[in-house]
Design a protein around this motif. Structure first.
Motif, PDB file in Angstrom:
ATOM      1  N   VAL B 208       0.801  -1.186   0.015  1.00 22.46           N
ATOM      2  CA  VAL B 208      -0.017   0.064  -0.093  1.00 22.46           C
ATOM      3  C   VAL B 208       0.874   1.203  -0.027  1.00 22.46           C
ATOM      4  N   SER B 211       2.008   2.067  -3.525  1.00 25.91           N
ATOM      5  CA  SER B 211       1.033   2.637  -4.163  1.00 25.91           C
ATOM      6  C   SER B 211       0.619   3.948  -3.644  1.00 25.91           C
ATOM      7  N   ALA B 215       0.945   7.414  -6.292  1.00 30.21           N
ATOM      8  CA  ALA B 215      -0.064   8.157  -6.391  1.00 30.21           C
ATOM      9  C   ALA B 215       0.035   9.635  -5.834  1.00 30.21           C
ATOM     10  N   LYS B 350      -5.705   4.667  -9.865  1.00 30.95           N
ATOM     11  CA  LYS B 350      -5.835   3.193 -10.337  1.00 30.95           C
ATOM     12  C   LYS B 350      -4.781   2.926 -11.258  1.00 30.95           C
ATOM     13  N   THR B 352      -1.694   3.615 -11.008  1.00 33.80           N
ATOM     14  CA  THR B 352      -0.375   3.297 -10.227  1.00 33.80           C
ATOM     15  C   THR B 352      -0.156   1.824 -10.353  1.00 33.80           C
ATOM     16  N   THR B 353      -1.282   1.028 -10.563  1.00 31.80           N
ATOM     17  CA  THR B 353      -1.148  -0.549 -10.431  1.00 31.80           C
ATOM     18  C   THR B 353      -0.442  -0.928 -11.691  1.00 31.80           C
ATOM     19  N   ASP B 362       3.573  -2.896  -5.989  1.00 31.74           N
ATOM     20  CA  ASP B 362       2.603  -2.137  -5.361  1.00 31.74           C
ATOM     21  C   ASP B 362       1.358  -2.889  -4.843  1.00 31.74           C
ATOM     22  N   PHE B 363       0.642  -2.352  -4.102  1.00 33.25           N
ATOM     23  CA  PHE B 363      -0.525  -3.029  -3.478  1.00 33.25           C
ATOM     24  C   PHE B 363      -1.024  -4.033  -4.365  1.00 33.25           C
ATOM     25  N   ARG B 365       0.011  -6.070  -6.675  1.00 36.16           N
ATOM     26  CA  ARG B 365       1.011  -6.708  -6.915  1.00 36.16           C
ATOM     27  C   ARG B 365       1.259  -7.828  -5.496  1.00 36.16           C
ATOM     28  N   TYR B 393      -9.233   0.297  -3.271  1.00 38.10           N
ATOM     29  CA  TYR B 393      -9.256   1.234  -4.239  1.00 38.10           C
ATOM     30  C   TYR B 393     -10.606   2.230  -4.216  1.00 38.10           C
TER      31      TYR B 393
END
Lengths: 259, 417
Positions: B208, B211, B215, B350, B352-353, B362-363, B365, B393
């Motif tokens: 998190v 992420s 962001a 979103k 950022t994934t 990232d989260f 993943r 999210y």
């Protein structure tokens, strides 16, 4: 073609320094020749009313004076500063020449008071307290101090236009330019704005007003100019201008707007 | 105007309509306000207006109710009633008929939050997030005071603190500290210099907080950079305009994945090797750039929506271009485009994934990796993990949306009649 009744300032006014000097100013919008060699001298303290049919170039002329429009030929000198492309000079001239617009152009995201203090604070570097005191002074002069903390769109059209006048006065302008200040107002609000303008005139402010309010012209104007098709057709003191217009186009225009 | 009002014509009217006796009426008092009929106010009125106003809406209403009756019970049963809330491993979740395996989420929570960040040092992440949340709250709280100070802290001081907290003290800073310790003969300072905040490489960062980092950097960079690009694109200076248009069109014209790959492989080519950006820095730059050009176009829309009279009003007061833009035009333009700006932020959050494809953990993943753990593997594990990720999210995006609507209402007050 032009009747050169008196391009010079009216007699009896101080001519030591001209407030505004317009010499042979031309302007084109693309191929359209809007201003065709306009000459006008305005003395300090003089009140000029400019009238003319729509599309005649009267608004364009007044907007050239503070460079909201650029002229392509001729010269314009405002309070001794000639208009060029130099940004500093343009800003200086604009600070000296307050403008009141047909559609007020108040800043809707700021209160009435903030509208009045914004430019003094940011361009004149005035302390906030002083700017607010000055703004309240002018808001009292236009008789709406109680609206200071409202937003412009909460006011009536006439009140908004009086705020616009106060906002311009807060910059301590040497000249006031009015571009059809009452044209967008409901009929019952025209008088309150004209009254404010008359008071301003009586205090000796140099004023150029583009307006169709002929009663106002009669009451306060030192000279009235009639513009048609991009040129000053006739300019004279109000009495002869209204009672004995010289030029055919002036006669026609006056017969159309005076009932 | 016409002769209608002249005495002659009114006399004629009277003579024509002699059956009507001339009467006058003057109201002596104002009529009282009556309460609205029941069908307008009240629950029944509301339902009639909103649920059953026509045949189409009535049938849609009934259809929706039918759908909810069909879907809700199973969903509720799976999510809550049959869900396994606590279990030491995946056995309970593997039982037939078991619902969502929240025990698994609970067990993996630290992994979701911090990735492979050393467990004994996650307090550094927590502290960083806490400071960030505090500063963000200060900035976003509508009536908070000293926002300029908060902005400086957030944009200048906080990144430095966050970097050293998350990454650890670099050798340079450590050397400086030990030099200072020698100078003052301070034992505690020497300890700090030698031992505190050991370096944690970005290859261990994950979950998190990564992420949120991507962001936040994207949002914080994209707004000002987007505004500058939009102003540049509308500028009268041809060179500035050309550069802005090129950058916007090129970056906007390629997919984010391409931008990320390019940032990953090409950025190191442009700078000397020892300055080569960190592996996390590269996608950060890529995401920020990508978000900025979208923001630029959103802001340009706002600039164009501000009436010409506002520019003229500001210019006529002798304001400089920058003062006019900052005080008059941008406040109005940005208020107009709040929905678009927030739309971009949500999309960015979103997106950022996608940094996962250049190896950033990232989260999402982390969720994706955790579900492969044999201790927990089971039929409901993947669904539980993804529902959890979706909820995460959604909560953030919905929060942004609600906050922006609140700000929109506040900022437009006084602008409606």
């Amino acid at each position: 073609m032009t009747v050169q009744a008196s391009p010079q300032p009216a007699a009896g006014l101080a001519t030591d320094g001209l407030a505004i000097e317009i010499r042979d100013v031309h302007k084109w919008y693309g191929k359209f020749h809007v201003l065709k060699g306009v000459d006008l001298e305005v003395a300090r303290g003089e009140r000029i009313v400019i009238c003319g049919p729509s599309g005649s170039g009267k608004s364009t002329l007044i907007r050239c004076i503070n460079r909201l429009e650029t002229h392509q030929r001729g010269r314009i000198v405002v309070n001794g500063i000639e208009l060029t492309d130099d940004t500093k000079r343009i800003e200086e001239i604009r600070r000296d020449a307050g403008m009141v617009f047909q559609h007020f152009n108040l800043f809707p995201h700021l209160t009435v008071l903030e509208n009045c203090t914004l430019s003094p604070i940011w361009t004149l570097r005035m302390p906030q307290k002083e700017a607010e005191a000055r703004a309240m002074h002018f808001l009292e002069r236009v008789r709406i101090p109680e609206q200071a903390h409202k937003y412009p769109l909460q006011l009536s059209g006439g009140q908004q236009q009086r705020v616009a006048i106060a906002r311009a006065l807060c910059m301590s302008p040497k000249v006031m330019l009015f571009d059809e200040p009452t044209s967008a107002l409901d009929p019952e609000m025209v008088k309150e704005v004209l009254d404010t303008m008359v008071e301003l005139a009586q205090e000796g402010m140099t004023m150029i007003c583009v307006t169709h309010e002929m009663g106002f012209a009669r009451e306060v104007a030192d000279r009235v100019a009639f513009i048609d098709r991009g040129e000053i057709v006739e300019i004279n003191t109000p009495e002869p201008f209204f009672s004995a217009p010289q030029h055919e186009r002036t006669k026609l225009f006056l017969s159309q707007i005076l009932r | 105007m016409s002769d209608m009002a002249s005495p002659v014509s009114s006399a004629r009217q009277v003579s024509v309509r002699q059956d009507i006796v001339p009467r006058t009426f003057v109201r002596s008092q104002v009529s009282p306000d009556l309460p609205p009929p029941l069908a307008v106010g009240g629950v029944i009125g509301w339902m009639r207006d909103n649920l059953f106003s026509s045949v189409l809406t009535s049938s849609l209403t009934l259809l929706s109710i039918a759908f909810l009756i069909w879907a809700l019970p199973d969903l509720v049963r799976w999510l809550f009633i049959d869900a396994i809330w606590s279990a030491p491993d995946g056995d309970a979740c593997r039982a037939p008929g078991a619902g969502a395996c929240w025990a698994y989420v609970n067990a993996k929570l630290e992994f979701f939050a911090y990735g492979s960040y050393p467990r004994d040092m996650v307090w550094r992440v927590d502290l960083t997030l806490l400071i960030g949340a505090g500063l963000a709250a200060w900035l976003l709280w509508p009536s908070a005071k000293h926002k300029a100070a908060a902005l400086v802290l957030f944009l200048v001081v906080y990144p430095v603190i966050a970097f050293h907290l998350l990454h650890g003290l670099g050798p340079g800073l450590r050397a400086t500290l030990s030099l200072l310790a020698d100078l003052f003969g301070s034992k505690p300072l020497a300890d700090v210099a030698a031992n505190s905040l050991p370096v944690v490489g970005t290859n261990l960062w994950g979950g998190v907080f990564v992420s949120l980092l991507v962001a936040t950097v994207g949002i914080v960079v994209s707004l000002p950079l987007g505004v500058l690009l939009a102003l540049g694109r509308r500028s009268k200076a041809p060179v500035a305009r050309f550069l802005c248009v090129m950058l916007i069109e090129i970056v906007r014209g390629v997919p984010l994945i391409t931008v990320l790959f390019m940032a990953n492989t090409m950025l190191p080519l442009f700078v000397p090797e020892q300055w080569s950006p960190d592996r996390l820095m590269r996608p950060l730059i890529g995401v920020a750039l990508f978000a900025s050009v979208y923001m630029a176009e959103v802001v340009r829309g706002g600039l164009q929506a501000v009436p010409k009279g506002q520019f003229e009003g500001a210019m006529a007061l002798g304001m400089s271009w920058w003062a006019m833009m900052r005080l008059i035009i941008l406040p109005q333009a940005l208020t107009i485009v709040i929905p678009g700006v927030v739309n971009s932020f949500i999309a960015l959050f979103k997106d950022t994934t996608l940094v996962a494809i250049v190896g950033i953990f990232d989260f999402l993943r982390a969720v994706d990796t955790a579900r492969l753990d044999p201790v927990w593997a089971g039929p409901t594990i993947s669904a539980t993990g993804y529902v959890f990720a979706a909820t995460f999210y959604f909560v953030f995006c919905f929060g942004m949306s609600r906050y922006s609507m609140m700000m929109e209402r506040r900022l437009t007050r006084g602008r409606s009649h």
